[in-house]
Design a protein around this motif. Structure first.
Motif, PDB file in Angstrom:
ATOM      1  N   TYR A 129      12.135  27.300  21.719  1.00  0.00           N
ATOM      2  CA  TYR A 129      11.266  26.129  21.736  1.00  0.00           C
ATOM      3  C   TYR A 129      10.033  26.357  22.608  1.00  0.00           C
ATOM      4  O   TYR A 129       9.005  25.716  22.418  1.00  0.00           O
ATOM      5  CB  TYR A 129      12.027  24.898  22.238  1.00  0.00           C
ATOM      6  N   ASP A 130      10.144  27.261  23.571  1.00  0.00           N
ATOM      7  CA  ASP A 130       8.986  27.558  24.412  1.00  0.00           C
ATOM      8  C   ASP A 130       7.943  28.378  23.658  1.00  0.00           C
ATOM      9  O   ASP A 130       6.830  28.578  24.141  1.00  0.00           O
ATOM     10  CB  ASP A 130       9.414  28.303  25.674  1.00  0.00           C
ATOM     11  N   ARG A 131       8.300  28.837  22.452  1.00  0.00           N
ATOM     12  CA  ARG A 131       7.376  29.638  21.644  1.00  0.00           C
ATOM     13  C   ARG A 131       6.595  28.781  20.651  1.00  0.00           C
ATOM     14  O   ARG A 131       5.644  29.242  20.041  1.00  0.00           O
ATOM     15  CB  ARG A 131       8.179  30.692  20.861  1.00  0.00           C
TER      16      ARG A 131
ATOM     17  N   PRO B 114       1.883  34.177  27.196  1.00  0.00           N
ATOM     18  CA  PRO B 114       3.068  35.039  27.252  1.00  0.00           C
ATOM     19  C   PRO B 114       4.242  34.408  26.515  1.00  0.00           C
ATOM     20  O   PRO B 114       4.323  33.181  26.389  1.00  0.00           O
ATOM     21  CB  PRO B 114       3.352  35.144  28.759  1.00  0.00           C
ATOM     22  N   THR B 115       5.143  35.229  26.020  1.00  0.00           N
ATOM     23  CA  THR B 115       6.314  34.726  25.295  1.00  0.00           C
ATOM     24  C   THR B 115       7.515  34.531  26.209  1.00  0.00           C
ATOM     25  O   THR B 115       8.430  33.789  25.877  1.00  0.00           O
ATOM     26  CB  THR B 115       6.701  35.688  24.164  1.00  0.00           C
ATOM     27  N   ASN B 116       7.527  35.225  27.368  1.00  0.00           N
ATOM     28  CA  ASN B 116       8.625  35.081  28.336  1.00  0.00           C
ATOM     29  C   ASN B 116       9.997  35.338  27.704  1.00  0.00           C
ATOM     30  O   ASN B 116      10.948  34.593  27.925  1.00  0.00           O
ATOM     31  CB  ASN B 116       8.591  33.685  28.970  1.00  0.00           C
TER      32      ASN B 116
ATOM     33  N   GLU C 211       7.278  44.289  33.173  1.00  0.00           N
ATOM     34  CA  GLU C 211       8.482  43.894  32.437  1.00  0.00           C
ATOM     35  C   GLU C 211       8.265  43.861  30.921  1.00  0.00           C
ATOM     36  O   GLU C 211       9.115  43.380  30.179  1.00  0.00           O
ATOM     37  CB  GLU C 211       8.951  42.516  32.914  1.00  0.00           C
ATOM     38  N   TYR C 212       7.135  44.384  30.473  1.00  0.00           N
ATOM     39  CA  TYR C 212       6.823  44.427  29.030  1.00  0.00           C
ATOM     40  C   TYR C 212       7.948  45.045  28.194  1.00  0.00           C
ATOM     41  O   TYR C 212       8.285  44.522  27.125  1.00  0.00           O
ATOM     42  CB  TYR C 212       5.506  45.189  28.830  1.00  0.00           C
TER      43      TYR C 212
END
Length: 691
Positions: free
Chosen positions: A251-253, A150-152, A103-104
């Motif tokens: 915010y997850d980053r 991972p950045t997701n 999924e990159y």
């Protein structure tokens, strides 16, 4: 989907809380823009409205949500069980990692559209590393070895960055929660998938397998939502809103974990001086239950402080509310240890071996479900567990205690809290939990029926029985002990109460006080809650590491109260939803009432208690058990001297009654000492010596 499960699991089990963080100007601007959208008229925050706005299609959404739950139960779940029983957990994880690597392109495109140079670099390095060293993405050395997380990213985040509005919340068949923007994002992601343009049977079969592997992770989440909450639709909506807000705000980053030197070290020692000045010459030495000055005098230090029986050496004290959250570390990883997925038929972990039974308490009502695991010896001693407020049977702490006792040779029965919606559904019409002696009468009846049920099924006759309760469940355990002292129908040998609130009216005031400290319309509430969930994910990732250790939690006292309140108000919401007998598949205005009701309002409306006027409060204190506590030795109470639900004067009063049966711990607050060796060593002496 797995990350949703993590957020929900930790929030509902551990009372983890948000981080005090200096927000950037960009975040503050974003927050202020959202302020108008989240303004609310209710007394307490409506988190659904806060994160997704008005649920304009609630009637349709509820019907679709219930349809999806049924489709999952009868179609998807059996397929997932079959898949998880064919493929070991290791294989499922490798396929998952490979799929994430494939999924990159979608993540790269999202980063490019957002003009995120750091994200582009990170995702490209991760892809090249995992494709080569990670054998085509089957492993994740970028994370495990090089610590490149991972950045997701997804395409909805890119659309959000391009100022596209989310649109109304909607539930679609097979998709659960979504918005028009998220649907557009999924369409763009599909266009970035090369396999879309290769419609061959082999490619289709591979895609189905990948989809099956990925969606198998929804089952623990679906089961948790269905069995833990009275209104699964509402909690799923909140969960979707929080997760979406985290991702679209990136915010997850952010690196949310802060250094120890920034943590809150102590409470507020200046409080006593302020209270003394306020009380003036009033007598503060004697404690009298029900006086107007009680709340103030209870907070003052005693002239003759109580001496701790257990000292937690080297305990990294923070504030009482934060310390109470350290129960998150009271766990046993062997509980779920298995080479097979959780839903596999081959999974023989301890958690999987726990069985579910049911008893009919009230004719015409739902049967009451309980959890149990029995030793092969039909006379083995039995531990019965009453959990904390609002917890169902088989919650995290119940499992940990169950494993501890089972390893010591005990059979185990786990009941849910009497302040849990499933308990209420099994009770007669008009029942509302909150009056200990009434609740405990029914709790005792349920325990009796469970013991009879096990005897009928397995001819099980335990030679000894121990009843253990934590927090609100500890109060119930002591009330049952008092009843058994007069009429010994359960034949329990020992009662252990861990952190029972001594005066429930004081505990209720503390809950409401914490709730009312926050401005429901403040844009900070929305961001702090979202930042907390994002931070929890980072802590969860760290917990997977073998050398993980966090003696201090990176939260402020203010923010810990915010999320603790969030959790406990959710439990109150479940109770009111059930008492009012609201139908899950129909639109209702019940949450307008719930979001305007405090714990004290609940006590007045459903229990006939008026906290402010001290009406009927003798019904909800441990002092009403004085005769039993004075004249018996078959019980033990553990209390922390800094528990924020009790005061030093309350402990002194209880110590005068219980004497040596009360064991005081110097710190650790409300249940925050459970994971400590000093407590566990003392606790294990009680039951291991009885083998």
């Amino acid at each position: 989907m797995k990350r949703k499960f993590i957020i929900l699991l930790i929030l509902t089990t551990f009372f983890l809380n948000p981080l005090s963080i200096s927000l950037s100007d960009e975040i503050i601007e974003h927050r202020n823009i959202q302020a108008v959208e989240t303004e609310q008229t209710s007394k307490y925050p409506d988190y659904s409205k806060m994160y997704i706005g008005e649920d304009k299609h609630e009637k349709f959404n509820r019907k679709m949500f219930n349809l999806n739950m049924k489709l999952n139960k009868f179609i998807a779940k059996p397929i997932h069980i079959l898949w998880s029983s064919i493929m070991p957990k290791f294989g499922i994880e490798r396929i998952r990692d490979a799929y994430n690597n494939i999924e990159y392109p979608k993540r790269l495109a999202s980063c490019i559209i957002q003009r995120d140079g750091e994200g582009i670099k990170k995702e490209t390095v991760r892809f090249l590393t995992n494709t080569t060293i990670g054998l085509g993405g089957l492993f994740d050395p970028a994370d495990k070895i090089f610590k490149i997380k991972p950045t997701n990213e997804n395409m909805e985040q890119a659309l959000c960055k391009c100022k596209m509005g989310s649109g109304s919340y909607i539930v679609m068949p097979g998709l659960h929660s979504c918005t028009p923007r998220s649907l557009c994002g999924r369409a763009l992601e599909a266009a970035l998938d090369p396999s879309v343009y290769l419609a061959t049977p082999i490619v289709s079969a591979i895609k189905f397998g990948l989809m099956l592997n990925r969606t198998s992770y929804i089952q623990p989440l679906a089961q948790m939502i269905e069995t833990t909450y009275a209104d699964p639709y509402d909690i799923h909506k909140k969960l979707f809103g929080i997760e979406n807000y985290i991702k679209n705000s990136n915010y997850d980053r952010q690196e949310l974990l802060i250094e120890e030197k920034q943590l809150v070290e102590e409470g507020h020692p200046e409080l006593a001086e302020e209270l003394i000045a306020e009380l003036g010459e009033k007598d503060t030495e004697d404690s009298y239950i029900g006086e107007e000055t009680q709340e103030l005098t209870d907070l003052l230090p005693l002239s003759n402080p109580i001496k701790a029986d257990i000292v937690l050496e080297g305990y990294k004290k923070q504030t009482p509310v934060i310390d109470s959250m350290k129960t998150a570390f009271f766990e046993d990883k062997t509980i779920n240890k298995s080479i097979w997925n959780e839903i596999s038929i081959w999974n023989r972990s301890f958690a999987k071996r726990i069985k579910t039974g049911s008893v009919m308490v009230t004719e015409g009502k739902s049967p009451y479900k309980y959890k149990y695991i029995l030793q092969k010896d039909k006379t083995s001693p039995l531990m019965i567990f009453y959990p904390s407020i609002g917890e169902g049977a088989g919650n995290h702490h119940s499992m940990v205690f169950a494993k501890m006792f089972y390893d010591a040779g005990y059979s185990v029965v786990m009941q849910g809290s009497h302040f849990h919606w499933e308990f209420v559904k099994s009770m007669p019409d008009g029942f509302a939990p909150g009056i200990p002696f009434k609740d405990s009468e029914y709790t005792r009846i349920v325990t009796k029926k469970i013991l009879e049920n096990l005897n009928e099924k397995y001819e099980y006759e335990p030679k000894e029985k121990i009843l253990v309760g934590t927090s609100f469940g500890a109060v119930a355990a002591l009330y049952v002990a008092n009843m058994e002292n007069n009429d010994n129908i359960l034949k329990i040998n020992k009662y252990i109460a861990i952190s029972p609130p001594i005066e429930l009216e004081y505990a209720l005031k503390q809950l409401d006080k914490n709730s009312e400290e926050f401005d429901k319309n403040s844009p900070e509430i929305k961001d702090k809650t979202a930042l907390t969930a994002a931070k929890i994910l980072q802590i969860y990732d760290l917990k997977d590491e073998d050398n993980f250790k966090m003696e201090k939690l990176p939260f402020t006292d203010e923010e810990s109260k915010l999320i603790t309140t969030f959790i406990l108000r959710q439990k109150l919401s479940d109770i009111i939803f059930t008492i009012e007998n609201v139908e899950k598949d129909k639109q209702s205005d019940i949450y307008k009432m719930i979001n305007n009701m405090s714990f004290q309002d609940y006590a007045e409306k459903y229990l006939g208690l008026n906290i402010d006027e001290n009406k009927n409060l003798n019904k909800i204190t441990l002092y009403s058990l004085s005769d039993y506590l004075l004249n018996n030795k078959n019980y033990k109470i553990y209390e922390s001297l800094d528990d924020y639900f009790i005061t030093e004067n309350q402990i002194k009063n209880l110590k005068d009654i219980a004497g040596k049966n009360l064991t005081c711990i110097d710190c650790g607050s409300h249940l925050g000492f459970l994971y400590r060796k000093e407590f566990l060593d003392d606790f294990k002496k009680i039951f291991i010596s009885q083998e």
